[in-house]
Design an enzyme around this catalytic site. Structure first.
Site, mmCIF file in Angstrom:
data_model
loop_
_atom_site.group_PDB
_atom_site.id
_atom_site.type_symbol
_atom_site.label_atom_id
_atom_site.label_comp_id
_atom_site.label_asym_id
_atom_site.label_seq_id
_atom_site.Cartn_x
_atom_site.Cartn_y
_atom_site.Cartn_z
ATOM 1 N N HIS A 294 0.862 -1.193 0.000
ATOM 2 C CA HIS A 294 0.000 0.000 0.000
ATOM 3 C C HIS A 294 0.897 1.241 0.000
ATOM 4 O O HIS A 294 1.753 1.385 0.869
ATOM 5 C CB HIS A 294 -0.880 -0.030 1.250
ATOM 6 C CG HIS A 294 -1.845 1.109 1.362
ATOM 7 N ND1 HIS A 294 -3.171 0.993 1.025
ATOM 8 C CD2 HIS A 294 -1.678 2.380 1.780
ATOM 9 C CE1 HIS A 294 -3.782 2.142 1.232
ATOM 10 N NE2 HIS A 294 -2.902 3.004 1.691
ATOM 11 N N GLU A 343 -2.728 14.151 11.240
ATOM 12 C CA GLU A 343 -3.733 13.910 10.210
ATOM 13 C C GLU A 343 -5.139 14.242 10.714
ATOM 14 O O GLU A 343 -5.604 13.667 11.710
ATOM 15 C CB GLU A 343 -3.710 12.447 9.769
ATOM 16 C CG GLU A 343 -2.371 11.973 9.230
ATOM 17 C CD GLU A 343 -2.360 10.486 8.926
ATOM 18 O OE1 GLU A 343 -3.357 9.800 9.243
ATOM 19 O OE2 GLU A 343 -1.362 9.994 8.369
ATOM 20 N N HIS A 373 -2.695 4.502 14.813
ATOM 21 C CA HIS A 373 -4.009 4.346 14.212
ATOM 22 C C HIS A 373 -3.911 3.404 13.021
ATOM 23 O O HIS A 373 -2.823 2.980 12.639
ATOM 24 C CB HIS A 373 -4.624 5.684 13.807
ATOM 25 C CG HIS A 373 -3.777 6.504 12.883
ATOM 26 N ND1 HIS A 373 -2.601 7.119 13.265
ATOM 27 C CD2 HIS A 373 -3.930 6.838 11.576
ATOM 28 C CE1 HIS A 373 -2.080 7.798 12.267
ATOM 29 N NE2 HIS A 373 -2.859 7.624 11.198
#
Length: 439
Positions: A294, A343, A373
């Protein structure tokens, strides 16, 4: 020529172009920016969005030719606004927890709330007078601004509609903006917001730092991500109506108001490269892995506000639009991670692949510097056992405002009723599945 949402707009293409536009033939002077007498009895006015001596490639300014100059205004008085705060100083002390908010509430029935009064700061960092940092706000409104305009001298504003179209009237012309599109308003430029669909909600980035620009492409090459030509600036358009205007101005972290005798939307012609623009995120050229793993979210950057540290942004505006997932032997959602960058995320429509249930359109989340997270337990289990055929994530649009500085939530964010107190529970069932011997 008054703004009307039913009118088919005309736009000029390109980001940072040297635009030129006139609403009346002959109103734009040729050869001189400030002739002894401007055409048609107009006044010449320069708006500089950067220092005069900024490098030519970064210098932003526009010449406006208007019926009355901006100096024709009344004195300012303080304007009370409960929820629009500025910088880190407007926040409250919070622990280093991941935070998530349910969809922020819409105005109650029978109320009358326009875009200005419907703004509320959720998180912020930096300081406007230092021209450092940014704030993430939400808006919820049900009334169009009429004889009222907003000017933000503290920073440029990036508007991200989530529910309901916006008709954004600016000094340089009118922009129609729907959910899925964004609009960027330069620092110090007057604008007002009409609501053709009635009740509306969305997000705002207030950027105190360097103006947003397109990111460098590096090894990607000359094509990819957002194309400059897909950013649309308005053509010249002016209001030809009488009556005074209330101006609400954000200045030095505070709000002020005055009453001036005429409209600020009286620019008949203009030229330059400082202009409001809109962009349709459907035109974003998504780039991702076609082999394995990813990629970092930076591959989805639409606009960036650089800091004094190369490669470490004051603010990045990143989107997660519809896209194909094809990577082999790969955990396809974002991995579990802790970042230097902080973020703030919002969801415009659909689902976000790492949080398919608890993260809803109109809501938000915050993962600050080095706060762990990643996917919730259900998303982890599904992605770990999915058949890895090519799969398209469709009908979705999430965005992220990423900053090198820690975000400080406001009292509105922590005590306004939208905070989800159970957010951390989404990871509680991630058990220790370690196998002491290889299978």
């Amino acid at each position: 020529m008054t703004a009307d949402s039913s009118v088919q707009r005309r736009y000029q293409s390109g980001f940072g172009n040297q635009y030129a536009s006139e609403a009346v033939p002959g109103s734009l002077p040729q050869g001189r920016n400030s002739p002894q007498q401007a055409p048609l009895g107009l006044y010449a006015e320069l708006v500089s969005g950067t220092a005069f001596t900024a490098p030519r490639a970064e210098n932003r300014r526009s010449w406006l030719y208007r019926r009355q100059p901006s100096v024709v205004s009344g004195g300012y008085q303080p304007y009370a606004h409960t929820h629009w705060t500025s910088g880190a100083a407007g926040g409250v002390v919070t622990p280093p927890d991941p935070l998530r908010w349910n969809p922020f509430p819409l105005p109650t029935e029978g109320s009358s709330v326009d875009f200005v009064d419907g703004l509320a700061t959720v998180v912020a960092n930096g300081e406007p007078d230092a021209q450092v940092g940014m704030a993430a706000l939400v808006y919820a409104a049900n009334t169009s601004m009429q004889q009222r305009a907003l000017v933000n001298a503290d920073g440029e504003l990036l508007l991200i509609p989530q529910q309901g179209r916006l008709v954004v009237t600016t000094e340089l012309g009118v922009l129609d903006v729907a959910p899925g599109e964004i609009v960027l308003i330069p620092r110090g430029m007057a604008f007002k917001v009409g609501l053709p669909d009635g009740t509306s909600r969305g997000y705002v980035c207030e950027n105190y730092g360097a103006p947003f620009r397109l990111p460098e492409l590096g090894p990607i090459g000359s094509n990819g991500l957002a194309n400059a030509r897909d950013f649309l600036a308005p053509v010249a358009s002016f209001e030809d109506t009488a009556g005074s205007y209330e101006i609400v101005k954000k200045y030095g972290g505070r709000l002020w108001r005055n009453q001036q005798p005429g409209t600020p939307f009286n620019v008949v012609a203009w030229h330059g490269n400082l202009a409001p623009v809109k962009y349709d995120t459907a035109n974003f050229m998504v780039i991702g892995s076609i082999s394995f793993d990813h990629p970092d979210p930076s591959i989805f950057t639409v606009l960036t506000s650089p800091s004094d540290t190369p490669g470490t942004a004051n603010c990045d505006f990143v989107i997660f639009p519809p896209r194909w997932m094809v990577a082999e032997d790969t955990f396809r959602p974002p991995w579990y991670h802790r970042n230097l960058m902080s973020e703030f995320m919002g969801l415009v429509t659909g689902q976000y692949d790492a949080k398919p249930e608890g993260f809803k359109p109109g809501g938000a989340s915050l993962h600050n510097c080095m706060v762990p997270h990643g996917p919730d337990a259900d998303a982890f289990d599904k992605a770990s056992h999915a058949t890895l055929a090519p799969h398209k994530l469709d009908n979705t649009l999430a965005f992220m405002l990423e900053s090198r500085y820690r975000f400080i939530p406001t009292a509105f964010a922590m005590h306004g009723g939208a905070l989800d107190p159970t957010y951390a529970n989404c990871w509680s069932s991630l058990a220790d599945t370690f196998l002491k011997a290889p299978v």
